[in-house]
Design a protein around this motif. Structure first.
Motif, mmCIF file in Angstrom:
data_model
loop_
_atom_site.group_PDB
_atom_site.id
_atom_site.type_symbol
_atom_site.label_atom_id
_atom_site.label_comp_id
_atom_site.label_asym_id
_atom_site.label_seq_id
_atom_site.Cartn_x
_atom_site.Cartn_y
_atom_site.Cartn_z
ATOM 1 N N LYS A 1 -67.011 -49.930 36.427
ATOM 2 C CA LYS A 1 -67.052 -50.790 35.243
ATOM 3 C C LYS A 1 -65.651 -51.055 34.716
ATOM 4 N N GLU B 1 -63.909 -53.435 37.063
ATOM 5 C CA GLU B 1 -64.419 -54.810 36.938
ATOM 6 C C GLU B 1 -63.844 -55.495 35.708
ATOM 7 N N GLU B 2 -63.742 -54.756 34.605
ATOM 8 C CA GLU B 2 -63.171 -55.323 33.380
ATOM 9 C C GLU B 2 -61.718 -55.747 33.576
ATOM 10 N N HIS C 1 -60.552 -56.686 36.566
ATOM 11 C CA HIS C 1 -60.515 -57.530 37.772
ATOM 12 C C HIS C 1 -59.725 -56.851 38.881
ATOM 13 N N ILE D 1 -59.931 -54.132 42.352
ATOM 14 C CA ILE D 1 -60.780 -53.537 43.381
ATOM 15 C C ILE D 1 -60.060 -52.322 43.967
#
Length: 195
Positions: free
Chosen positions: A131, A134-135, A137, A139
């Motif tokens: 999470k 993802e916040e 951006h 990987i």
């Protein structure tokens, strides 16, 4: 570039991750159980009461802390300053990437383990949950820059992102990096930079 988020900084002193077989040899007991001395910030990870000596033909360092839980392979993480005293040249690597890393010997209270490889200088890295990644951006294995404020502040390059369900947002630096930026190990923060 501008800062997008703060990140807690943890300072990683020299330490050892053991596989079960090697712990049994070092501490003289089959199926040896490591003793949790203190939980670390990352869930499920802990500093152990157990300590070992790491040594080469040219020097040794006593009382090196073991970290739990057990790993698939034994790994020794030291600083560049440590490596000069031991007269070895461990590569800068991600945790677990041990092929061709430096040899080193571990000495415990009951036995000795000679590693043909396993000693590294750990990459600068940030632990993130999926999470949190993802916040931002990001990987797994993205490489970012982190700004460190303060009297001897600056920008750290080549900071690797490590993403796992159990992780919490935290950057790990070795003692050499921490000392260069006058970090104290108490409430230090950095700023992840976004291009």
């Amino acid at each position: 570039m501008h800062a997008t988020t703060t990140v807690r900084i943890g300072i990683s002193a020299r330490h050892v991750h053991l596989k079960q077989e090697h712990a049994d040899i070092l501490f003289g007991q089959e199926n040896y159980l490591l003793t949790n001395f203190k939980d670390l910030y990352q869930p499920g990870e802990y500093a152990c009461a157990e300590k070992v000596t790491i040594q080469t033909a040219h020097g040794k360092i006593d009382n090196v802390r073991v970290l739990g839980p057990y790993r698939p392979e034994t790994q020794v993480e030291i600083s560049k300053t440590d490596s000069r005293g031991l007269k070895i040249a461990p590569p800068v690597r991600n945790s677990g990437d041990l092929d061709g890393s430096a040899p080193i010997t571990l000495v415990g209270p009951a036995g000795t383990v000679e590693l043909e490889q396993g000693c590294i200088l750990a990459n600068r890295h940030i632990h993130l949950s999926p999470k949190e990644a993802e916040e931002l951006h990001l990987i797994n294995e993205d490489i970012v820059k982190v700004e460190i404020p303060g009297e001897k502040g600056g920008i750290l390059y080549n900071v690797h992102c490590k993403i796992k369900d159990s992780y919490k947002k935290e950057m790990h630096l070795d003692v050499d990096d921490a000392n260069a930026f006058l970090l104290t190990g108490k409430e230090d923060i950095g700023y992840i930079l976004k291009d």
